[in-house]
Design a protein around this motif. Sequence first.
Motif, PDB file in Angstrom:
ATOM      1  N   LEU A  33     -36.953 -46.415 -13.438  1.00  0.00           N
ATOM      2  CA  LEU A  33     -36.390 -47.130 -14.579  1.00  0.00           C
ATOM      3  C   LEU A  33     -37.403 -47.982 -15.325  1.00  0.00           C
ATOM      4  O   LEU A  33     -37.309 -48.109 -16.550  1.00  0.00           O
ATOM      5  CB  LEU A  33     -35.212 -47.997 -14.125  1.00  0.00           C
ATOM      6  CG  LEU A  33     -33.988 -47.247 -13.594  1.00  0.00           C
ATOM      7  CD1 LEU A  33     -32.883 -48.232 -13.249  1.00  0.00           C
ATOM      8  CD2 LEU A  33     -33.482 -46.223 -14.594  1.00  0.00           C
ATOM      9  N   VAL A  34     -38.365 -48.610 -14.614  1.00  0.00           N
ATOM     10  CA  VAL A  34     -39.302 -49.532 -15.276  1.00  0.00           C
ATOM     11  C   VAL A  34     -40.747 -49.357 -14.799  1.00  0.00           C
ATOM     12  O   VAL A  34     -41.546 -50.280 -14.852  1.00  0.00           O
ATOM     13  CB  VAL A  34     -38.855 -51.004 -15.086  1.00  0.00           C
ATOM     14  CG1 VAL A  34     -37.598 -51.292 -15.883  1.00  0.00           C
ATOM     15  CG2 VAL A  34     -38.647 -51.334 -13.614  1.00  0.00           C
ATOM     16  N   PHE A 100     -32.859 -54.879 -15.358  1.00  0.00           N
ATOM     17  CA  PHE A 100     -33.088 -53.543 -15.899  1.00  0.00           C
ATOM     18  C   PHE A 100     -32.496 -53.345 -17.291  1.00  0.00           C
ATOM     19  O   PHE A 100     -32.940 -52.484 -18.039  1.00  0.00           O
ATOM     20  CB  PHE A 100     -32.491 -52.476 -14.966  1.00  0.00           C
ATOM     21  CG  PHE A 100     -33.181 -52.379 -13.634  1.00  0.00           C
ATOM     22  CD1 PHE A 100     -34.400 -51.741 -13.499  1.00  0.00           C
ATOM     23  CD2 PHE A 100     -32.598 -52.940 -12.505  1.00  0.00           C
ATOM     24  CE1 PHE A 100     -35.034 -51.640 -12.268  1.00  0.00           C
ATOM     25  CE2 PHE A 100     -33.215 -52.851 -11.269  1.00  0.00           C
ATOM     26  CZ  PHE A 100     -34.441 -52.208 -11.148  1.00  0.00           C
ATOM     27  N   THR A 101     -31.438 -54.113 -17.633  1.00  0.00           N
ATOM     28  CA  THR A 101     -30.754 -53.891 -18.903  1.00  0.00           C
ATOM     29  C   THR A 101     -30.523 -55.199 -19.653  1.00  0.00           C
ATOM     30  O   THR A 101     -30.465 -56.274 -19.048  1.00  0.00           O
ATOM     31  CB  THR A 101     -29.383 -53.207 -18.698  1.00  0.00           C
ATOM     32  OG1 THR A 101     -28.513 -54.102 -18.008  1.00  0.00           O
ATOM     33  CG2 THR A 101     -29.515 -51.919 -17.916  1.00  0.00           C
ATOM     34  N   MET A 169     -39.231 -43.402 -16.303  1.00  0.00           N
ATOM     35  CA  MET A 169     -40.155 -44.240 -17.061  1.00  0.00           C
ATOM     36  C   MET A 169     -41.620 -43.871 -16.831  1.00  0.00           C
ATOM     37  O   MET A 169     -42.441 -44.012 -17.746  1.00  0.00           O
ATOM     38  CB  MET A 169     -39.930 -45.713 -16.724  1.00  0.00           C
ATOM     39  CG  MET A 169     -40.763 -46.674 -17.560  1.00  0.00           C
ATOM     40  SD  MET A 169     -40.452 -46.532 -19.352  1.00  0.00           S
ATOM     41  CE  MET A 169     -38.921 -47.439 -19.499  1.00  0.00           C
ATOM     42  N   GLN A 239     -31.992 -52.042 -25.936  1.00  0.00           N
ATOM     43  CA  GLN A 239     -32.269 -51.671 -24.549  1.00  0.00           C
ATOM     44  C   GLN A 239     -33.550 -50.854 -24.413  1.00  0.00           C
ATOM     45  O   GLN A 239     -34.330 -51.038 -23.482  1.00  0.00           O
ATOM     46  CB  GLN A 239     -31.093 -50.873 -23.978  1.00  0.00           C
ATOM     47  CG  GLN A 239     -31.337 -50.234 -22.617  1.00  0.00           C
ATOM     48  CD  GLN A 239     -31.588 -51.243 -21.513  1.00  0.00           C
ATOM     49  OE1 GLN A 239     -31.114 -52.364 -21.573  1.00  0.00           O
ATOM     50  NE2 GLN A 239     -32.328 -50.845 -20.495  1.00  0.00           N
ATOM     51  N   ASP A 240     -33.787 -49.931 -25.356  1.00  0.00           N
ATOM     52  CA  ASP A 240     -34.979 -49.088 -25.270  1.00  0.00           C
ATOM     53  C   ASP A 240     -36.255 -49.917 -25.333  1.00  0.00           C
ATOM     54  O   ASP A 240     -37.251 -49.591 -24.670  1.00  0.00           O
ATOM     55  CB  ASP A 240     -34.973 -48.030 -26.380  1.00  0.00           C
ATOM     56  CG  ASP A 240     -34.755 -48.618 -27.764  1.00  0.00           C
ATOM     57  OD1 ASP A 240     -34.087 -49.664 -27.877  1.00  0.00           O
ATOM     58  OD2 ASP A 240     -35.255 -48.032 -28.745  1.00  0.00           O
ATOM     59  N   TRP A 242     -36.428 -53.447 -24.680  1.00  0.00           N
ATOM     60  CA  TRP A 242     -36.454 -54.355 -23.522  1.00  0.00           C
ATOM     61  C   TRP A 242     -36.910 -53.619 -22.264  1.00  0.00           C
ATOM     62  O   TRP A 242     -37.633 -54.174 -21.443  1.00  0.00           O
ATOM     63  CB  TRP A 242     -35.054 -54.943 -23.295  1.00  0.00           C
ATOM     64  CG  TRP A 242     -34.751 -56.137 -24.125  1.00  0.00           C
ATOM     65  CD1 TRP A 242     -35.170 -56.382 -25.403  1.00  0.00           C
ATOM     66  CD2 TRP A 242     -33.945 -57.258 -23.755  1.00  0.00           C
ATOM     67  NE1 TRP A 242     -34.662 -57.578 -25.856  1.00  0.00           N
ATOM     68  CE2 TRP A 242     -33.899 -58.137 -24.870  1.00  0.00           C
ATOM     69  CE3 TRP A 242     -33.238 -57.597 -22.616  1.00  0.00           C
ATOM     70  CZ2 TRP A 242     -33.194 -59.338 -24.854  1.00  0.00           C
ATOM     71  CZ3 TRP A 242     -32.513 -58.788 -22.590  1.00  0.00           C
ATOM     72  CH2 TRP A 242     -32.507 -59.652 -23.690  1.00  0.00           C
ATOM     73  N   GLN A 243     -36.495 -52.380 -22.132  1.00  0.00           N
ATOM     74  CA  GLN A 243     -36.872 -51.630 -20.934  1.00  0.00           C
ATOM     75  C   GLN A 243     -38.385 -51.427 -20.871  1.00  0.00           C
ATOM     76  O   GLN A 243     -38.957 -51.360 -19.790  1.00  0.00           O
ATOM     77  CB  GLN A 243     -36.140 -50.284 -20.911  1.00  0.00           C
ATOM     78  CG  GLN A 243     -36.042 -49.668 -19.523  1.00  0.00           C
ATOM     79  CD  GLN A 243     -34.964 -48.606 -19.436  1.00  0.00           C
ATOM     80  OE1 GLN A 243     -34.103 -48.487 -20.311  1.00  0.00           O
ATOM     81  NE2 GLN A 243     -34.994 -47.822 -18.379  1.00  0.00           N
ATOM     82  N   THR A 247     -41.607 -53.214 -18.070  1.00  0.00           N
ATOM     83  CA  THR A 247     -42.668 -52.465 -17.385  1.00  0.00           C
ATOM     84  C   THR A 247     -43.979 -53.234 -17.312  1.00  0.00           C
ATOM     85  O   THR A 247     -44.895 -52.826 -16.592  1.00  0.00           O
ATOM     86  CB  THR A 247     -42.939 -51.122 -18.090  1.00  0.00           C
ATOM     87  OG1 THR A 247     -43.464 -51.375 -19.406  1.00  0.00           O
ATOM     88  CG2 THR A 247     -41.676 -50.298 -18.203  1.00  0.00           C
ATOM     89  N   ALA A 327     -32.811 -45.119 -22.056  1.00  0.00           N
ATOM     90  CA  ALA A 327     -32.055 -46.360 -22.244  1.00  0.00           C
ATOM     91  C   ALA A 327     -30.567 -46.116 -22.067  1.00  0.00           C
ATOM     92  O   ALA A 327     -29.866 -46.888 -21.386  1.00  0.00           O
ATOM     93  CB  ALA A 327     -32.342 -46.943 -23.631  1.00  0.00           C
ATOM     94  N   THR A 330     -29.840 -45.492 -18.431  1.00  0.00           N
ATOM     95  CA  THR A 330     -29.944 -46.721 -17.633  1.00  0.00           C
ATOM     96  C   THR A 330     -28.706 -47.590 -17.796  1.00  0.00           C
ATOM     97  O   THR A 330     -28.204 -48.166 -16.827  1.00  0.00           O
ATOM     98  CB  THR A 330     -31.206 -47.512 -18.036  1.00  0.00           C
ATOM     99  OG1 THR A 330     -32.362 -46.686 -17.866  1.00  0.00           O
ATOM    100  CG2 THR A 330     -31.363 -48.760 -17.187  1.00  0.00           C
TER     101      THR A 330
END
Length: 460
Positions: A33-34, A100-101, A169, A239-240, A242-243, A247, A327, A330
Amino acid sequence: MALDLFVVLIYAAGMLVLGYYGMRRAKTHEDYLVAGRNLGPSLYMGTMAATVLGGASTVGTVRLGYVHGISGFWLCAALGAGIIALNLFLAKPLLKLKIFTVTQVLEKRYNPMARQASAVIMLAYALMIGVTSILAIGTVLQVLFGLPFWISVLLGGGVVVVYSTIGGMWSLTLTDIVQFVIKTVGLMFILLPICLYRVGGWDQLVAKLPASSFSFTEIGWDTIITYFMIYFFGILIGQDIWQRVFTARDEKVAKYAGTFAGFYCILYGLACALIGMAAHVLLPDLDNVNNAFAAIVKASLPDGIRGLVIAAALAAMMSTASAGLLAASTVLTEDLLPRLRGGKQSSLNINRLFTMLTGIAVLGIALVVNDVISALTLAYNLLVGGMLIPLMGAIFWKRATTSGAIASMTSGFVTALVFMFKDGLDANTPIYYSLAVALVSFVVVSLLSRSPQAETARAI
């Protein structure tokens, strides 16, 4: 165009290979995810810029440059300014949360119900971000290679779905950095200079276009303000994006590499607007201005070089498509699915399954939508109209309540839909009215409902 097709096929195969290497690195839920929250400056900058600059930023900005001249760059400028603000002011507190979100912030401030409500809005936004770039991929392949649109969507989008599904990711990061290099070389260092050369140089471009084409406000102040209302604020809460922030290895990486990515976005917008202006001189009678990018590539470049620039455009589109896809997946697996599974958290295999299913849904939606700018506007109208007020309230207003947040999300989301249906996707009214209604409902309902302190005391 056999040589061009060969170059594009080599590029697509390279993306799948990088996706495989990403799969080998994605050994845990957090890796998938990250990217293990461990990206350094180069990878972080490349993946941040690649995520933002997709189909609408490339194909859309060239179209805006074709119609409005240099002022078409404002779309990318709003996106770049949002990236700079996010990384300078919000990245530090976000990295400390280890989430994560976006919607997890709302749960921490309000309650799980607010998280579920906001997740629905965020899911709609992320899906449309993916659709926007898949749509742009299909348009380019259709115009350049004469393929049926549905085949173009399934082929180009299928590559994105495969590499996103297998490596998450890490696959996105590895493909993004290559895509960042390819699109920089292909669009800014090959297509733009060749277009200017075909026109006859800068002096001829100035001579053959009206003076208004070189005005930075030709597109209209109302449109410029709307771009910032939609895209600047959308970047701050998407979200796209922030994700990608999640990282970063640390706050310094986010601050400096992220700021550089923002300035790159602004320069990219200027380059694409100039390409559109050159296209207007070379191809003044296009039947469909949405095809300005593909048409100028087809008309201006020799075989082989054309294939490289097509790959550069696909790189821009695929990076954003994969970001929206992951995103959306997730949000499903972290925010919505656990509620259906009694609070049980998702595993790596569940993440992969839902990324694949989300990808299939995105491909299906892309087959019935036909305008990249409109699709992007739809996504950001729903996001900003539904989530900006309650999210900012969660951070800055202590008196905000869960009831106020849910009322704001619902009213803002519905208002945006109503005015998009009533006035059209290109109208300014959806974002203005949705924000106004969301703000009023947030404040009024929060003041009328029990304060957070009173709720806590009652629970005790």
